[in-house]
Structure formats: structure tokens, C-alpha cells
Design a protein around this motif. Structure first.
Motif, PDB file in Angstrom:
ATOM      1  N   SER A  59       0.824  -1.213   0.000  1.00 54.16           N
ATOM      2  CA  SER A  59       0.000   0.000   0.000  1.00 54.16           C
ATOM      3  C   SER A  59       0.857   1.261   0.000  1.00 54.16           C
ATOM      4  O   SER A  59       0.643   2.174  -0.802  1.00 54.16           O
ATOM      5  CB  SER A  59      -0.933  -0.004   1.221  1.00 54.16           C
ATOM      6  OG  SER A  59      -1.694   1.184   1.293  1.00 54.16           O
ATOM      7  N   VAL A  60       1.847   1.327   0.892  1.00 50.88           N
ATOM      8  CA  VAL A  60       2.646   2.558   1.007  1.00 50.88           C
ATOM      9  C   VAL A  60       3.572   2.748  -0.190  1.00 50.88           C
ATOM     10  O   VAL A  60       3.966   3.876  -0.509  1.00 50.88           O
ATOM     11  CB  VAL A  60       3.472   2.572   2.317  1.00 50.88           C
ATOM     12  CG1 VAL A  60       2.558   2.490   3.528  1.00 50.88           C
ATOM     13  CG2 VAL A  60       4.492   1.442   2.340  1.00 50.88           C
ATOM     14  N   SER A  61       3.916   1.650  -0.867  1.00 44.18           N
ATOM     15  CA  SER A  61       4.785   1.769  -2.034  1.00 44.18           C
ATOM     16  C   SER A  61       3.991   1.914  -3.338  1.00 44.18           C
ATOM     17  O   SER A  61       4.579   2.067  -4.407  1.00 44.18           O
ATOM     18  CB  SER A  61       5.709   0.556  -2.138  1.00 44.18           C
ATOM     19  OG  SER A  61       4.955  -0.629  -2.350  1.00 44.18           O
ATOM     20  N   CYS A  62       2.644   1.822  -3.210  1.00 46.09           N
ATOM     21  CA  CYS A  62       1.753   1.975  -4.364  1.00 46.09           C
ATOM     22  C   CYS A  62       2.051   0.952  -5.462  1.00 46.09           C
ATOM     23  O   CYS A  62       2.014   1.265  -6.666  1.00 46.09           O
ATOM     24  CB  CYS A  62       1.840   3.393  -4.930  1.00 46.09           C
ATOM     25  SG  CYS A  62       1.339   4.663  -3.755  1.00 46.09           S
ATOM     26  N   ARG A  63       2.377  -0.262  -5.057  1.00 44.63           N
ATOM     27  CA  ARG A  63       2.615  -1.329  -6.014  1.00 44.63           C
ATOM     28  C   ARG A  63       2.460  -2.672  -5.329  1.00 44.63           C
ATOM     29  O   ARG A  63       2.748  -2.804  -4.134  1.00 44.63           O
ATOM     30  CB  ARG A  63       4.015  -1.213  -6.633  1.00 44.63           C
ATOM     31  CG  ARG A  63       5.130  -1.261  -5.602  1.00 44.63           C
ATOM     32  CD  ARG A  63       6.491  -1.072  -6.210  1.00 44.63           C
ATOM     33  NE  ARG A  63       6.794  -2.106  -7.182  1.00 44.63           N
ATOM     34  CZ  ARG A  63       8.044  -2.424  -7.525  1.00 44.63           C
ATOM     35  NH1 ARG A  63       9.064  -1.792  -6.980  1.00 44.63           N
ATOM     36  NH2 ARG A  63       8.269  -3.363  -8.407  1.00 44.63           N
ATOM     37  N   ALA A  64       2.011  -3.662  -6.048  1.00 39.58           N
ATOM     38  CA  ALA A  64       1.831  -4.997  -5.487  1.00 39.58           C
ATOM     39  C   ALA A  64       3.141  -5.777  -5.570  1.00 39.58           C
ATOM     40  O   ALA A  64       3.258  -6.758  -6.308  1.00 39.58           O
ATOM     41  CB  ALA A  64       0.714  -5.728  -6.215  1.00 39.58           C
ATOM     42  N   PHE A  65       4.132  -5.334  -4.830  1.00 41.19           N
ATOM     43  CA  PHE A  65       5.442  -5.972  -4.891  1.00 41.19           C
ATOM     44  C   PHE A  65       5.409  -7.362  -4.270  1.00 41.19           C
ATOM     45  O   PHE A  65       5.928  -8.321  -4.824  1.00 41.19           O
ATOM     46  CB  PHE A  65       6.472  -5.104  -4.177  1.00 41.19           C
ATOM     47  CG  PHE A  65       7.866  -5.656  -4.241  1.00 41.19           C
ATOM     48  CD1 PHE A  65       8.684  -5.383  -5.329  1.00 41.19           C
ATOM     49  CD2 PHE A  65       8.372  -6.461  -3.239  1.00 41.19           C
ATOM     50  CE1 PHE A  65       9.964  -5.905  -5.417  1.00 41.19           C
ATOM     51  CE2 PHE A  65       9.650  -6.990  -3.302  1.00 41.19           C
ATOM     52  CZ  PHE A  65      10.450  -6.707  -4.394  1.00 41.19           C
TER      53      PHE A  65
END
Length: 346
Positions: A59-65
Motif C-alpha cells: 500500500s505505502v509503495s503503491c505497487r503490489a510488490f
């Protein structure tokens, strides 16, 4: 040995790479794909403490890593220690098939809890050996270290397990180097004490894959009180005295570390830089018990866990806990717990 995660260097393929005894991955969407194997009786706290920080990191990185799926032995819901059922995405047999594909999962995580000794799970052992054969990183949370040890892949390695299982693991699997650290990396295998230590392991993954800022954002979001490294020790009997007297905590820690080979009061005093009389005063002030009587209690509590968690003969347990004879051990055990060792095992 605790290996730190290296910075991400995007590889050209979709596979994970093992570098410097740690896990690295591609810096793209769903780069870090895990499959989590749940053993009946697993700790819900252990599972949530590991998965939720990864969710927040996405969420905080704005990507589904980070990505993950959950598996049980038969693909049916599996019940945790608190009675909550978790619905899996697949069975262990399906996971075994996935591990042999070119787009295999990046890592396998085994999560177990109470009663781990009674779950042989041949299908799980097959997955563990497939991971070794295909060089797929594998992690054990909570008591799952026991299953990795039973499979033989931990022989000669450093590892950890939840502190309640430490005595049984050390005595049952003599070729392991067992520590009481929060988590331990050894090659492409990581073992974690579980419960809240799983949160610390998750932060480590986030830090070294998405960077310190992302890990700090997750830490702040969860309201955690302390960011701990894997080398920090689990809570122990001695830890509760650290706020009262650091020297007292050091003494108790020494007692915990020398159960099989009890130290004399003179040796303990020399190790912590105090006189025997100063140690006695500390125990009178904070514990209301003479130090050597307290030491005997530490050894007997260790013995009690061995009785409850292993099938070791009582004489072997007595020796493993620093008693020179089974009669002395039985007498001391009865005085502390009010029953014989045999009654405790029954």
C-alpha cells in the motif's frame, strides 16, 4: 549467521536469485511471490504478524510488490490454535507441482504452532526437499523449524525456534546450532521464532527489497513500539529483570545458557563483574530467593519442557539439565512441582 539483504539488482529473468545468503527479486509487480504452508494448530498471530506488514508495504509503495497464496495439506480449511479456520488457495500437492514449473513461487514459508511433533505430513516433507533441489528459499515460522529439522535440511546449520521449543529442539536434533535469536538466516533458509518476531522478519524483507523509507512507513503505520534486528534475543526469564537491574538480567541469562553445565557462583560472579555477595543481595532484593536455588528452578523448568515435549528417558533429561543422578533430579522436581517427573509426562 544472520545475513543482510543486498540492494535489489533487477535480473533479466523472472526467477529469484540467491545472493550472499539472502533473497533478492525482480523489481517489478508481484516480484516477491510466496506460498505459505499452514500446519494445523499454527499461530494466527504468527501468520498475521508476517503477512500484514507485507500488505501495508504494498500500500505505502503503491505497487503490489509482495504476493502470497496459502496452502493446506488437502486444500481444505485449516484450523489455527485459536480455533479460527483459514481457507487456503491450494493443496500441498498443487504446491509441489508448482515448484517444478518455470514460473515457480519465489519462496516457501511454513507456519506451524502447538503439537508440531504430531504432524509428520509426508507431502510437506516432499515440498521441503523440492525447495532444496530447486534452490528455492524456504522460511520456517514459529515451531515450523521442527519440521525443517526433521527433514534433515538444517543439519549443521544455525537456526532458531520459539523459546518454549528450544530445549526439545536442541536435545532432539543434536546436529543443529540452535540460538534464541528472533530470526536466523543461514544460506537460503530462514528460521523465525514466530509470534511478534514474524513482524520483525517481515520488516527485514521490506527494508531490503523496498528500502528503509518503505519499512519505516510500515513501522509507523502499525504503531509498533520497537524495530528489532534478527540477532536480538527472544524474551526469556532474564529479560523481565532488565528494567530492574541489568546485572541481575545478565546473571539470569548466564543461568539460562548453562543448564547442562551449571556454573558455580564464583564463575557467575566473575562473568558479570560482581562478587558472590553482591549477586546474593540482588536476588534478595528483586527475586526474594537465593541465587543458586533460583538457578535450580531454571534447570527444572527446562527439564519440565523436555518431559512434556520429548520422549527422552528421564535419566537423559536429568543429565541434560545438570543433575548428577536421577534420584536427585526426581527429588528436586517433586519439591518444585509437587509431582514426580513421570506424572508430568503422563
Amino acid at each position: 549467521m544472520n545475513a543482510r539483504f543486498p540492494p535489489i539488482i533487477p535480473p533479466s529473468s523472472g526467477e529469484w536469485h540467491r545472493t550472499g545468503g539472502a533473497f533478492t527479486s525482480r523489481h517489478d509487480l508481484a516480484a516477491y511471490r510466496m506460498v505459505i504452508l499452514l500446519v494445523p494448530g499454527f499461530s494466527q498471530l504468527t501468520l498475521s504478524s508476517f503477512v500484514d506488514p507485507l500488505r501495508v508495504a504494498n500500500s505505502v509503495s503503491c505497487r503490489a510488490f509482495f504476493g502470497w497464496s496459502v496452502a493446506s495439506s488437502d486444500g481444505r480449511p485449516v484450523v489455527c490454535a485459536s480455533g479460527i479456520s483459514v481457507c487456503p488457495n491450494k493443496s500441498f500437492a498443487e504446491v509441489a507441482s508448482d515448484l517444478q514449473r518455470s514460473d515457480r513461487p519465489s519462496a516457501v514459508v511454513v507456519c506451524a504452532g502447538a503439537g508440531v511433533e504430531s504432524h509428520p505430513l509426508a507431502s510437506l516433507m516432499n515440498i521441503i526437499h523440492l525447495c532444496r533441489g530447486h534452490r528455492i528459499p524456504i522460511a520456517a515460522l514459529g515451531t515450523a523449524t521442527w519440521l525443517l529439522a526433521k527433514s534433515g535440511i538444517l543439519n549443521g546449520t544455525s537456526c532458531t525456534i520459539h523459546w518454549e521449543k528450544l530445549p526439545a529442539l536442541r536435545e532432539t536434533f543434536g546436529r543443529l546450532h540452535v540460538t534464541d535469536s528472533l530470526f536466523v538466516w543461514d544460506g537460503d533458509v530462514v528460521t523465525c521464532a514466530g509470534e511478534l518476531a514474524s513482524f520483525d522478519l517481515a520488516l527485514e524483507l521490506i527494508h531490503h527489497n523496498l528500502g528503509k523509507e518503505s519499512a519505516a512507513a510500515v513501522f509507523e503505520h502499525t504503531g509498533a513500539g520497537q524495530w528489532r534486528s534478527g540477532s536480538e534475543k527472544q524474551s526469556s526469564i532474564g529479560a523481565k529483570y532488565a528494567g530492574l537491574s541489568q546485572k541481575l538480567a545478565e546473571v539470569v541469562r548466564l543461568m539460562e545458557q548453562h543448564v547442562e553445565d551449571p556454573l558455580s557462583m564464583r564463575d557467575i560472579a566473575k562473568c558479570v563483574g560482581l562478587s558472590p555477595r553482591q549477586i546474593e543481595r540482588l536476588f534478595v532484593q528483586y527475586v526474594s530467593c537465593p541465587p543458586m536455588r533460583y538457578y535450580r528452578r531454571v534447570r527444572l523448568e527446562w527439564a519440565k519442557r523436555l518431559i512434556e515435549q520429548t520422549n527422552m528417558p528421564f535419566l537423559e533429561i536429568a543429565v541434560a539439565c545438570g543433575f548428577i543422578s536421577s534420584s536427585h533430579f526426581s527429588k528436586s522436581f517433586r519439591e518444585l512441582f509437587g509431582k514426580a517427573p513421570s506424572a508430568c509426562r503422563a
